[in-house]
Design a protein around this motif. Sequence first.
Motif, PDB file in Angstrom:
ATOM      1  N   LEU A 149      34.400   0.416  54.558  1.00 56.02           N
ATOM      2  CA  LEU A 149      35.149   0.118  55.776  1.00 56.02           C
ATOM      3  C   LEU A 149      36.643   0.309  55.595  1.00 56.02           C
ATOM      4  N   PHE A 150      37.117   0.201  54.349  1.00 53.63           N
ATOM      5  CA  PHE A 150      38.557   0.255  54.095  1.00 53.63           C
ATOM      6  C   PHE A 150      38.792   1.007  52.787  1.00 53.63           C
ATOM      7  N   TYR A 151      39.459   2.154  52.892  1.00 57.06           N
ATOM      8  CA  TYR A 151      39.833   2.945  51.721  1.00 57.06           C
ATOM      9  C   TYR A 151      41.307   2.686  51.421  1.00 57.06           C
ATOM     10  N   VAL A 152      41.596   2.290  50.187  1.00 60.00           N
ATOM     11  CA  VAL A 152      42.973   1.991  49.780  1.00 60.00           C
ATOM     12  C   VAL A 152      43.324   2.930  48.637  1.00 60.00           C
ATOM     13  N   LEU A 153      44.234   3.862  48.906  1.00 60.39           N
ATOM     14  CA  LEU A 153      44.556   4.931  47.961  1.00 60.39           C
ATOM     15  C   LEU A 153      46.006   4.785  47.508  1.00 60.39           C
ATOM     16  N   ASP A 154      46.192   4.532  46.225  1.00 63.92           N
ATOM     17  CA  ASP A 154      47.533   4.314  45.669  1.00 63.92           C
ATOM     18  C   ASP A 154      48.014   5.596  45.008  1.00 63.92           C
ATOM     19  N   GLU A 155      48.992   6.256  45.627  1.00 64.51           N
ATOM     20  CA  GLU A 155      49.579   7.501  45.127  1.00 64.51           C
ATOM     21  C   GLU A 155      48.519   8.550  44.780  1.00 64.51           C
ATOM     22  N   PRO A 156      47.682   8.934  45.741  1.00 59.47           N
ATOM     23  CA  PRO A 156      46.589   9.872  45.421  1.00 59.47           C
ATOM     24  C   PRO A 156      47.043  11.293  45.164  1.00 59.47           C
ATOM     25  N   ILE A 157      48.283  11.658  45.555  1.00 53.44           N
ATOM     26  CA  ILE A 157      48.719  13.046  45.347  1.00 53.44           C
ATOM     27  C   ILE A 157      49.899  13.146  44.395  1.00 53.44           C
ATOM     28  N   ALA A 158      50.187  12.078  43.673  1.00 49.85           N
ATOM     29  CA  ALA A 158      51.290  12.104  42.719  1.00 49.85           C
ATOM     30  C   ALA A 158      50.921  12.965  41.508  1.00 49.85           C
ATOM     31  N   ALA A 159      51.877  13.710  41.010  1.00 51.52           N
ATOM     32  CA  ALA A 159      51.756  14.453  39.743  1.00 51.52           C
ATOM     33  C   ALA A 159      50.645  15.497  39.755  1.00 51.52           C
ATOM     34  N   VAL A 160      50.317  16.052  40.935  1.00 53.12           N
ATOM     35  CA  VAL A 160      49.368  17.158  40.976  1.00 53.12           C
ATOM     36  C   VAL A 160      50.020  18.331  41.702  1.00 53.12           C
ATOM     37  N   ASP A 161      49.494  19.531  41.463  1.00 52.95           N
ATOM     38  CA  ASP A 161      50.092  20.735  42.031  1.00 52.95           C
ATOM     39  C   ASP A 161      49.786  20.833  43.529  1.00 52.95           C
ATOM     40  N   PRO A 162      50.538  21.685  44.264  1.00 55.37           N
ATOM     41  CA  PRO A 162      50.355  21.783  45.722  1.00 55.37           C
ATOM     42  C   PRO A 162      48.937  22.131  46.151  1.00 55.37           C
ATOM     43  N   ALA A 163      48.247  23.004  45.418  1.00 51.87           N
ATOM     44  CA  ALA A 163      46.880  23.364  45.782  1.00 51.87           C
ATOM     45  C   ALA A 163      45.957  22.152  45.673  1.00 51.87           C
ATOM     46  N   THR A 164      46.156  21.362  44.620  1.00 52.27           N
ATOM     47  CA  THR A 164      45.362  20.150  44.445  1.00 52.27           C
ATOM     48  C   THR A 164      45.670  19.146  45.547  1.00 52.27           C
ATOM     49  N   ARG A 165      46.956  19.059  45.950  1.00 56.90           N
ATOM     50  CA  ARG A 165      47.315  18.165  47.054  1.00 56.90           C
ATOM     51  C   ARG A 165      46.573  18.548  48.317  1.00 56.90           C
ATOM     52  N   ASP A 166      46.507  19.826  48.614  1.00 61.66           N
ATOM     53  CA  ASP A 166      45.798  20.286  49.815  1.00 61.66           C
ATOM     54  C   ASP A 166      44.325  19.896  49.753  1.00 61.66           C
ATOM     55  N   TYR A 167      43.721  20.057  48.574  1.00 59.45           N
ATOM     56  CA  TYR A 167      42.312  19.693  48.411  1.00 59.45           C
ATOM     57  C   TYR A 167      42.123  18.194  48.631  1.00 59.45           C
ATOM     58  N   ILE A 168      43.012  17.396  48.056  1.00 57.97           N
ATOM     59  CA  ILE A 168      42.904  15.946  48.180  1.00 57.97           C
ATOM     60  C   ILE A 168      43.043  15.519  49.640  1.00 57.97           C
ATOM     61  N   LEU A 169      44.009  16.086  50.347  1.00 54.05           N
ATOM     62  CA  LEU A 169      44.218  15.721  51.747  1.00 54.05           C
ATOM     63  C   LEU A 169      43.013  16.092  52.604  1.00 54.05           C
ATOM     64  N   SER A 170      42.454  17.267  52.375  1.00 53.04           N
ATOM     65  CA  SER A 170      41.281  17.683  53.157  1.00 53.04           C
ATOM     66  C   SER A 170      40.078  16.804  52.826  1.00 53.04           C
ATOM     67  N   THR A 171      39.968  16.376  51.573  1.00 49.16           N
ATOM     68  CA  THR A 171      38.874  15.492  51.169  1.00 49.16           C
ATOM     69  C   THR A 171      38.987  14.141  51.868  1.00 49.16           C
TER      70      THR A 171
END
Length: 232
Positions: free
Chosen positions: A147-169
Amino acid sequence: MSEILKCVNLTKKYGGLVALDNINLSVESGQIIGLLGPNGSGKTTLIKLINGLLTPTSGKLYINGLEPSPATKSIVAYLPDNNFLNNYMTAEQIITMFTDFFPDFRPNLAYEMLERLGVSKTTRLKNLSKGNKEKVCLILTMSRNALFYVLDEPIAAVDPATRDYILSTILNNYNKESAVLISTHLISDIEQILDDVVFINNGKIYLHKSVDEIRTDYQKSVDELFREVFRW
């Protein structure tokens, strides 16, 4: 929509240091919310309180109407800002562990995302790149039907392509009856998926508005307003 998180006069002190100062906050289902603030603003303290890792000094915090307890751990899917997995386990072993531990875990979804990622289920975590480890941690979190997803700095220290994957996920795999709270410093990267934002500073809520309201009322992006408010 239902109220997933409610903070009522919530205060947390560490000795003489006030980390959260009498905050009131409500988060509803069906939203992705950015928890934004400079270092030391109180973001991590709030996240730890949500996950029952700290107890309030005063005030109340409710998750779907319940105070943090073992019962709320079945409601909250938490992604900490550091790798929380055993590096010597394989992806398959970890998925089996999560399936046994969380009744709402969806192993088929986890395997599907792993395959899309190109990570073998027999690969040990220690043999993965930092970016792929981050992806595996996120896959495990988002494979819960919480019911509640709590994500602490999920895109820190990763490359832009990985950030895009994480956001789409995040965008494509959370339960639409749930809420997602994301703490991050990389506002411009994540703004596109946010519905609401909470600015926090010195333990106080400075602003809580929808992204659309910010763009209309201030004629600025969230990133621009954040930089103006906190002089970044």
